[in-house]
Enzyme design. Structure first.
Site, PDB file in Angstrom:
ATOM      1  N   CYS A 108       0.794  -1.221   0.000  1.00  0.00           N
ATOM      2  CA  CYS A 108       0.000   0.000   0.000  1.00  0.00           C
ATOM      3  C   CYS A 108       0.824   1.268   0.000  1.00  0.00           C
ATOM      4  CB  CYS A 108      -0.960  -0.009   1.187  1.00  0.00           C
ATOM      5  SG  CYS A 108      -0.137  -0.245   2.762  1.00  0.00           S
ATOM      6  N   ASP A 158      -7.730   5.340  -3.126  1.00  0.00           N
ATOM      7  CA  ASP A 158      -6.912   4.220  -2.620  1.00  0.00           C
ATOM      8  C   ASP A 158      -6.385   3.420  -3.796  1.00  0.00           C
ATOM      9  OD1 ASP A 158      -5.667   2.211  -1.324  1.00  0.00           O
ATOM     10  OD2 ASP A 158      -7.400   1.552  -0.156  1.00  0.00           O
ATOM     11  N   HIS A 203      -2.574   0.389   6.897  1.00  0.00           N
ATOM     12  CA  HIS A 203      -2.793   0.674   5.486  1.00  0.00           C
ATOM     13  C   HIS A 203      -2.378   2.111   5.205  1.00  0.00           C
ATOM     14  CE1 HIS A 203      -4.376  -0.103   1.577  1.00  0.00           C
ATOM     15  NE2 HIS A 203      -5.367   0.792   1.663  1.00  0.00           N
TER      16      HIS A 203
END
Lengths: 305, 671
Positions: free
Chosen positions: B415, B474, B458
């Site tokens: 991420c 995202d 994250h």
């Protein structure tokens, strides 16, 4: 009075050499008005000690040798028909003396034993509905042989505790025996003469019974007997009769040692003699573990509040 | 003098001590632990009679001096609290080596109880609490063994248990009623480096991202739970990028401090449906908190404890040294702020002038192609979807021009790589963008709470456009959509999942229903523990009392605490009163007992069955003539009062002076 007592003990000690402590215990037993049981092998001076005690105090003395065929009547006496007076007349037995040595008490039959013990307790003899008082003072010194038990009737526990104290003489030490041997001829012949008058002795008995016993000491005695009852280590715990005996004996011991009050040391000094034969279940396990009364002594603190 | 051989009470105490010290091994200096081990081994050898004599006092004094100096040296780095705890452990170890009489023993037991309490400063989890409770029980048991050595273990344990049960109601009342005070000391802060989020992210440096299965926080919802794709827990906003590393912008930190000083808190305008929930955060040694967007503190208490800044980040006013409970209300439909201050624009467009040439080139081309902001963002997103990107926890390191390497060569990462690359790309295209680190997802437990673990960490981005304001993007979700929908476990390859969690953690076995149930059960217990026990702070206490007793003024509260204390003291007095009363014994008796104590201190102990007169003779054998004579007089006084009914008034002064004489003479004799 103190001097007289010490003189008496010294006189006995000159006779029974090297047994100072046992002699003092025996003397305090009589002073506490109790009967004495001496347990030992033959030839240790049991009879000598009894004789000496009787002589020093000027008591009438008799010795009954217990055997298995000894009947109560042989000891207590009998009623015999007197043809002159056309009536039964009582002929007192050897028990009618101030100090009776019942030698080898465990050889006699239980019937004879009970007759003796009853006489000890009641201080009188009942025969054919008549009561005959025993002389006063009246002491019994019983002896027992712990060995060679076959064919004997060991005293049951319930009767053992009629004796205030039980002592063991044991072998004399080297010095004492040497002294005894070297002076044997000259001394034994000489009979002891009375040191104390009987009246003086009964005065001493009364004085001893009035020794001051503080709460602290009585508590100590109570702690001892309670411990024997509650710890579970003793097969025969001490009875109230035993605690009474302990107090009596301690008082006599304190009196002999010239004190008018009790300290724990007095209790400790007499405890083995007073308690050991009561704590044991019978003669037979005498040779078991160490002394029970010493175990009891060491478990209880005289100071604890 | 205490018997050392076969003395189970001392061995038990030593065992407790070493267990306690080891349980605090991160806080205790290693050489002090070695000292503890030495003391323990020493007691062990004495117990089994492999060695008979204690070390000399002089040796131990030297050891104590040296250890004291060493500790003083280390204490500069340790800080007050840790040095004090270390000092206590060190002193206990030395005392254990020295342990000679009853006073030492009792002192050591008391110290161990105190150390147990110190343990709770560092660890409050349920496992540690159970451990410390067990230690406490063993300490009490060792006391029992000490005072009744002859009794059987079963009897002793039973007696101890009964006494603890008797004390339990008092403990409960104290826990509920006594005021909860904050710590009076500075908490050590070097811990927590491995747990929680850090405030800098350098994606290129990380070759293996191993993630722990430790709990991060739990959230209890009133009513419906948020959808999985809504579960973005914001924690840290990073606005400064130097080509490799993202971190909180220093200007932002300064601004935050200014607002805090001016007491001008940022409060977002919220509307639409909302979630109300309570978060129980595990200690992080940081200030940041976790919440779903857009969150505002719920309730006056949380309002006081929580500070919000312009990047929608929530902070605690205190560092999270222990479990922290707060209430928040989140409005998922509220848009983030659409106005952009010049400061924020400047911060969020900042980028390094050099480096990553290929990305620069690509973006300038792309930007010419799509001049409209929204379309440009879509084009960047499309790039992630169309190219062959891969999600992995084991990316290769990218040191030189990390964004270039990631976007065009490696095309594999986790991420932080995606978020970093996209935020940088948008900034190059003139769109304000920033990286947000936090947690995504979480595990729903039966009772309507969500547990979020460290492996749920994250990173995503937020970009600002004129039309929509700040919007969350995202990029990871574009590459691995399951990561967002179903959690981390579902997107990992076989070897990647090796990196998640501890080797023995139950999380690894979640495929087996039985283990999964067990894990959830443990989580439930732990949840109840932190919610009802650790969460019971000043406020909960006040709420409870208010519910029970009605409105409370400070005064009434004070009376309540004082009353409770007095009540407990009265109970104790009831227990001790007979003992106090008993001491109305004559002065001579007390004096005699003091004399006995003095003698036993000088090694002359009365065997329990020896009566006074006999003991006095014994003393005269063992001691100097002066001591013997004085003690004999004391003994005589004792005998007179105890056994002879002698008058005590005459000797009153005597006993006292005799005692002081005895003290002096004993000292003389000792020297």
């Amino acid at each position: 009075m103190q001097k007289k007592i010490n003189a008496s003990i010294d006189a006995i000690c000159r006779h029974v050499i090297g047994k100072q402590e046992q002699v003092t215990l025996a003397f305090s037993c009589l002073l506490a008005n109790g009967h004495l049981l001496i347990e030992d092998l033959p030839g240790m001076g049991k009879t000598t000690l009894s004789h000496a005690l009787a002589n020093v105090l000027g008591l009438q003395f008799s010795r009954i040798q217990f055997t298995s065929d000894l009947l109560p009547a042989d000891m207590l006496g009998v009623n015999i028909f007197d043809s002159n007076e056309q009536a039964f007349k009582f002929h007192p037995g050897p028990i009618f003396n101030q100090l009776v040595l019942a030698d080898e008490i465990n050889r006699a039959s239980p019937k004879t034993q009970s007759a003796l013990l009853e006489a000890m307790e009641e201080k009188q003899v009942s025969l054919d509905g008549q009561t005959h008082s025993l002389p006063s003072p009246f002491f019994v010194i019983g002896t027992q042989n712990p060995m060679h038990q076959s064919g004997t009737y060991p005293l049951p526990e319930s009767q053992l505790d009629r004796f205030l104290m039980r002592i063991q003489l044991g072998y004399p030490d080297w010095q004492a025996e040497k002294l005894m041997l070297s002076s044997a001829q000259s001394k034994t012949e000489k009979a002891l003469s009375a040191v104390m008058q009987l009246s003086e002795f009964s005065q001493a008995q009364q004085a001893a019974a009035q020794i001051h016993s503080s709460d602290a000491v009585i508590d100590y005695i109570l702690r001892l007997v309670t411990y024997s009852r509650e710890s579970g280590k003793f097969p025969n715990p001490l009875s109230p009769r035993a605690s009474k005996a302990l107090l009596q004996a301690s008082r006599a011991w304190a009196y002999i040692h010239g004190r008018d009050y009790l300290v724990p040391e007095d209790v400790q000094a007499v405890l083995p003699a007073v308690a050991e034969h009561r704590l044991r279940s019978s003669l037979t396990d005498l040779h078991g573990q160490g002394s029970l009364s010493h175990q009891l002594l060491e478990a209880v603190d005289p100071l604890a509040a | 003098m205490l018997k050392a051989a076969r003395n189970s009470s001392i061995l038990l105490l030593s065992g407790c001590f070493i267990a306690l010290s080891v349980s605090m091994f991160t806080e205790i200096l290693s050489w002090i632990l070695i000292l503890v081990l030495c003391a323990f081994v020493m007691r062990l050898t004495l117990y089994f009679e492999w060695h008979k004599s204690l070390p000399k006092v002089r040796t131990l004094n030297l050891l104590a001096l040296l250890s004291g100096l060493a500790l003083a040296w280390f204490s500069f780095q340790l800080g007050l609290l840790l040095s004090m705890v270390n000092l206590l452990v060190m002193a206990s170890a030395l005392k254990l080596m020295l342990l000679r009489n009853q006073r030492d023993f009792l002192q050591l037991v008391a110290t161990q109880v105190f150390l147990t309490a110190c343990g709770f400063i560092f660890e409050q989890s349920i496992a540690y609490s159970l451990f410390y409770t067990a230690i406490c029980l063993l300490l009490l048991l060792s006391l029992a063994v000490y005072f009744a050595p002859g009794l059987q273990w079963r009897t002793l344990s039973k007696k101890t248990a009964i006494m603890i049960l008797q004390a339990a109601p008092i403990a409960v009342v104290l826990f509920l009623v006594l005021p909860k005070l904050g710590p009076l000391w500075q908490m050590p802060s070097q811990r927590g480096t491995e747990t929680g989020l850090s405030d800098t992210v350098t994606p290129g440096d990380i070759a293996e991202l191993s993630r722990s299965a430790k709990l991060a926080f739990r959230a209890t919802f009133e009513g419906a739970l948020p959808q999985p794709q809504e579960r973005y827990w914001r924690a840290v906003v990073m606005e400064h990028f130097d080509g490799k590393t993202w971190q909180t912008h220093p200007t932002r930190v300064a601004a935050r401090r200014q607002y805090l000083n001016a007491n001008a808190e940022f409060t977002p305008d919220v509307s639409g449906r909302s979630y109300r929930y309570q978060v129980i955060a595990e200690p992080t040694s940081q200030r940041y908190l976790f919440a779903l967007d857009v969150a505002i503190p719920d309730g006056s208490r949380s309002n006081r404890q929580i500070w919000q800044d312009h990047s929608y980040q929530l902070f605690s006013r205190d560092i999270l040294h222990s479990t922290f409970v707060y209430n928040v209300r989140s409005f998922p439909e509220t848009a983030l702020d659409d106005t952009l201050f010049s400061l924020e624009r400047r911060l969020n467009l900042q980028r390094p002038d050099k480096g990553n040439p290929r990305t620069r080139e690509w973006i300038s081309e792309l930007r010419q192609q799509f001049p409209v902001d929204a379309e440009f963002i879509r084009a960047v997103q499309r790039f992630f979807v169309e190219q062959d990107f891969r999600y992995t926890l084991q990316p290769e390191t990218m040191q030189e021009n990390p964004v270039d390497q990631f976007l065009f060569d490696k095309q594999a990462g986790f991420c932080a790589h995606y978020a970093s690359a996209m935020a940088y790309a948008l900034r190059l295209g003139g769109i304000p963008a920033r990286m947000v680190a936090g947690y995504q997802g979480g595990e729903v437990d039966n009772d309507g709470y969500i547990s979020v673990y460290q492996y749920d960490a994250h990173a995503w981005i937020e970009a600002w456009t004129e039309q929509r304001g700040w919007v969350r993007y995202d990029p990871t979700a574009l590459v691995a959509p399951n990561r967002v929908m179903f959690g981390l476990q579902n997107v990992l390859s076989e070897e990647d999942s090796e990196l998640v969690g501890e080797p023995l953690s139950l999380a690894r076995l979640s495929a087996f229903p039985l283990f999964n149930q067990l894990r959830l059960l443990l989580a439930d217990i732990d949840y109840a523990w932190s919610r009802w026990f650790l969460g019971f702070d000043q406020q909960s206490q006040r709420d409870m009392l208010r519910e029970l007793l009605g409105e409370l003024s400070v005064q009434r509260l004070m009376w309540l605490s004082v009353g409770t204390l007095l009540g407990i003291m009265a109970l104790l007095a009831l227990f001790f009163l007979p003992r106090w009363q008993r001491d109305t014994r004559p002065r001579e008796v007390k004096a005699y007992e003091t004399a006995l104590m003095l003698l036993s201190k000088h090694g002359i102990e009365r065997t329990a069955h020896i009566p006074p007169e006999t003991f006095s003779k014994e003393v005269s054998r063992l001691c100097s003539a002066g001591v013997a004579a004085t003690f004999a007089r004391l003994t005589r006084l004792y005998i007179n009062t105890q056994y002879r009914n002698g008058s005590s008034a005459v000797h009153e002064r005597d006993a006292k002076t005799l005692l002081s004489d005895l003290r002096r003479q004993l000292k003389q004799q000792a020297s």
